[in-house]
Design an enzyme around this catalytic site. Structure first.
Site, mmCIF file in Angstrom:
data_model
loop_
_atom_site.group_PDB
_atom_site.id
_atom_site.type_symbol
_atom_site.label_atom_id
_atom_site.label_comp_id
_atom_site.label_asym_id
_atom_site.label_seq_id
_atom_site.Cartn_x
_atom_site.Cartn_y
_atom_site.Cartn_z
ATOM 1 N N ASP A 50 -2.494 -5.203 9.311
ATOM 2 C CA ASP A 50 -1.603 -4.139 8.850
ATOM 3 C C ASP A 50 -1.844 -2.868 9.666
ATOM 4 O OD1 ASP A 50 -0.307 -5.608 6.846
ATOM 5 O OD2 ASP A 50 -1.998 -5.309 5.477
ATOM 6 N N ASN A 126 2.389 4.406 5.531
ATOM 7 C CA ASN A 126 1.504 4.251 4.366
ATOM 8 C C ASN A 126 1.422 5.530 3.536
ATOM 9 O OD1 ASN A 126 0.656 1.614 4.479
ATOM 10 N ND2 ASN A 126 -1.309 2.047 5.469
ATOM 11 N N GLU A 127 0.837 6.555 4.127
ATOM 12 C CA GLU A 127 0.613 7.781 3.370
ATOM 13 C C GLU A 127 0.210 8.943 4.266
ATOM 14 O OE1 GLU A 127 -2.608 6.628 4.797
ATOM 15 O OE2 GLU A 127 -2.510 5.390 3.018
ATOM 16 N N ARG A 152 -7.584 21.547 -7.671
ATOM 17 C CA ARG A 152 -8.882 21.820 -7.047
ATOM 18 C C ARG A 152 -9.615 20.498 -6.898
ATOM 19 N NH1 ARG A 152 -8.156 26.489 -10.022
ATOM 20 N NH2 ARG A 152 -8.841 28.397 -8.997
ATOM 21 N N ASP A 154 -11.101 17.420 -3.673
ATOM 22 C CA ASP A 154 -11.223 17.063 -2.253
ATOM 23 C C ASP A 154 -9.872 17.109 -1.551
ATOM 24 O OD1 ASP A 154 -13.890 16.659 -2.616
ATOM 25 O OD2 ASP A 154 -13.886 14.503 -2.182
ATOM 26 N N ASN A 168 -4.068 4.739 -1.380
ATOM 27 C CA ASN A 168 -3.621 5.084 -2.734
ATOM 28 C C ASN A 168 -4.275 4.218 -3.810
ATOM 29 O OD1 ASN A 168 -1.543 6.110 -4.821
ATOM 30 N ND2 ASN A 168 -1.158 3.914 -4.779
ATOM 31 N N ALA A 189 -10.575 13.084 -6.051
ATOM 32 C CA ALA A 189 -11.689 13.779 -6.696
ATOM 33 C C ALA A 189 -11.311 15.180 -7.182
ATOM 34 C CB ALA A 189 -12.898 13.838 -5.747
HETATM 35 P P1 NAP Z 1 -8.937 0.927 8.846
HETATM 36 O O1 NAP Z 1 -9.823 1.902 8.186
HETATM 37 O O2 NAP Z 1 -9.418 0.158 10.018
HETATM 38 O O3 NAP Z 1 -8.402 -0.160 7.773
HETATM 39 C C1 NAP Z 1 -7.940 0.122 6.545
HETATM 40 C C2 NAP Z 1 -7.702 -1.192 5.784
HETATM 41 O O4 NAP Z 1 -6.508 -1.015 5.027
HETATM 42 C C3 NAP Z 1 -7.506 -2.433 6.637
HETATM 43 O O5 NAP Z 1 -8.161 -3.503 6.018
HETATM 44 C C4 NAP Z 1 -6.007 -2.631 6.632
HETATM 45 O O6 NAP Z 1 -5.621 -3.985 6.744
HETATM 46 C C5 NAP Z 1 -5.651 -2.137 5.261
HETATM 47 N N1 NAP Z 1 -4.284 -1.688 5.081
HETATM 48 C C6 NAP Z 1 -3.505 -0.947 5.916
HETATM 49 N N2 NAP Z 1 -2.305 -0.740 5.377
HETATM 50 C C7 NAP Z 1 -2.302 -1.364 4.178
HETATM 51 C C8 NAP Z 1 -1.339 -1.515 3.138
HETATM 52 N N3 NAP Z 1 -0.138 -0.955 3.227
HETATM 53 N N4 NAP Z 1 -1.689 -2.225 2.040
HETATM 54 C C9 NAP Z 1 -2.907 -2.779 1.926
HETATM 55 N N5 NAP Z 1 -3.860 -2.670 2.865
HETATM 56 C C10 NAP Z 1 -3.560 -1.966 3.976
HETATM 57 O O7 NAP Z 1 -7.643 1.761 9.283
HETATM 58 P P2 NAP Z 1 -6.275 1.245 9.816
HETATM 59 O O8 NAP Z 1 -6.248 -0.236 9.929
HETATM 60 O O9 NAP Z 1 -5.904 2.071 10.988
HETATM 61 O O10 NAP Z 1 -5.335 1.672 8.574
HETATM 62 C C11 NAP Z 1 -5.135 3.026 8.208
HETATM 63 C C12 NAP Z 1 -5.017 3.058 6.750
HETATM 64 O O11 NAP Z 1 -6.298 2.945 6.168
HETATM 65 C C13 NAP Z 1 -4.492 4.342 6.151
HETATM 66 O O12 NAP Z 1 -3.089 4.386 6.155
HETATM 67 C C14 NAP Z 1 -5.070 4.298 4.724
HETATM 68 O O13 NAP Z 1 -4.148 3.733 3.815
HETATM 69 C C15 NAP Z 1 -6.248 3.368 4.841
HETATM 70 N N6 NAP Z 1 -7.448 4.062 4.409
HETATM 71 C C16 NAP Z 1 -8.039 3.641 3.267
HETATM 72 C C17 NAP Z 1 -9.133 4.313 2.760
HETATM 73 C C18 NAP Z 1 -9.730 3.834 1.491
HETATM 74 O O14 NAP Z 1 -9.223 2.835 0.938
HETATM 75 N N7 NAP Z 1 -10.740 4.493 0.976
HETATM 76 C C19 NAP Z 1 -9.644 5.431 3.416
HETATM 77 C C20 NAP Z 1 -9.019 5.830 4.589
HETATM 78 C C21 NAP Z 1 -7.903 5.144 5.079
HETATM 79 P P3 NAP Z 1 -5.790 -4.826 8.091
HETATM 80 O O15 NAP Z 1 -7.193 -5.310 8.098
HETATM 81 O O16 NAP Z 1 -4.804 -5.929 7.919
HETATM 82 O O17 NAP Z 1 -5.483 -3.957 9.266
#
Ligand code: NAP
Ligand code: MN
Length: 272
Positions: A50, A126-127, A152, A154, A168, A189
């Site tokens: 993704d 995504n967001e 107030r 993070d 999310n 938070a």
């Molecule tokens: P990453 O940190 O390498 O991976 C984030 C994880 O989220 C990966 O496992 C990815 O799946 C999965 N993912 C991405 N879009 C998704 C969706 N719409 N539904 C369910 N899972 C999803 O970063 P990245 O791959 O570049 O993705 C960026 C995304 O990471 C941001 O848009 C944000 O949503 C997410 N993120 C999550 C957190 C958290 O959950 N605490 C914190 C920061 C960012 P794949 O393994 O298939 O690539």
């Protein structure tokens, strides 16, 4: 086949498995007279996860109306990916039969206005999340012109329906079916005590509603849009809305239902 001349871009991450799929698929497509084109394609195929589809989206975020996306996942099934790496022949066959069918999902539009008058706009699949890392972020949140709360904590995220299963969800937000045209505002938070008050739960606003965020403390904020992060000084306001453009995916016969994906990703098979 009438597909002679259809332009396809292939985008893959660096993982050996994805690179292997990239080369295989490219050869298969060329054999069927598709044209490989990385600037002005009709179809964009992302190979990886993704995260890779997010990159493909951002490469073509200014051509959303002209492009349809399709994701090949190396590894488990994903949310934006319809094909597994062993289904390449199936994918090529579907591309040959393709007559332009698509499924479309909402995209988030984020407008950041700085105190010096500069305006930056972004699109998110995504967001978008806004936060302050050094001190508590304080910001007024206005929903469809109603001054709603002084936040107030993070920070906050505003996610699309398809982004609801990503960051999310980790924050306790609800999972939304992607055909629901809405945005979800979720707290990161929040400080809640006798003095400071926020709603606490996430909010889902319909397409016509606007979310505005006005930081009351200037200085540096961090804005993350999908997989990119920006730092802004002295933000006056941020406006969130559903974008005028949607993302289009190639509608495929083998399209996995959303609830199957959610189950596959977060629950799996449960023993009786
Ligand atoms: P990453 O940190 O390498 O991976 C984030 C994880 O989220 C990966 O496992 C990815 O799946 C999965 N993912 C991405 N879009 C998704 C969706 N719409 N539904 C369910 N899972 C999803 O970063 P990245 O791959 O570049 O993705 C960026 C995304 O990471 C941001 O848009 C944000 O949503 C997410 N993120 C999550 C957190 C958290 O959950 N605490 C914190 C920061 C960012 P794949 O393994 O298939 O690539
Ligand atoms: Mn990833």
């Amino acid at each position: 086949m009438k597909n002679t001349g259809k332009r396809v871009d292939l985008i893959a991450n660096r993982k050996p498995q994805s690179q292997k799929v990239l080369h295989k698929l490219r050869e298969k497509l060329k054999k069927q007279h598709f044209i490989i084109n990385d600037t002005n394609p009709d179809i964009v195929i992302s190979i990886g996860g993704d995260g890779m589809l997010l990159s493909a989206f951002h490469k073509y975020e200014n051509q959303l109306d002209k492009v349809r996306f399709v994701g090949v996942h190396t590894g488990h099934l994903g949310f934006y990916t319809d094909y597994r790496d062993f289904e390449l022949d199936q994918l090529v066959a579907n591309l040959q039969l393709d007559s332009g069918a698509k499924v479309s999902y909402p995209v988030l539009n984020v407008k950041v206005t700085l105190e010096n008058g500069d305006v930056k706009t972004f699109r998110a699949l995504n967001e978008a999340s806004i936060r302050r890392s050094d001190r508590t972020m304080v910001a007024d949140i206005i929903i469809n012109h109603v001054p709603f709360e002084r936040f107030r904590g993070d920070g906050v995220t505003v996610s699309t329906p398809t982004g609801s299963t990503a960051y999310n969800k980790s924050l306790g937000g609800a999972v939304l079916h992607p055909t629901i045209e809405a945005l979800q505002l979720t707290e990161i938070a929040s400080l809640n005590n006798r003095v400071y008050r926020t709603l606490g739960s996430s909010i889902i606003v319909p397409k016509k509603d606007k979310i505005e965020l006005l930081p009351t403390r200037n200085d540096y904020h961090t804005l993350s849009v999908d997989n990119s992060t920006y730092s802004f000084r002295n933000i006056e306001r941020i406006d969130y809305q559903i974008d005028h453009h949607k993302i289009h995916f190639l509608a495929t016969p083998s399209h996995t239902s959303f609830w199957n994906r959610v189950k596959d990703a977060f629950i799996g098979e449960v023993d009786e």
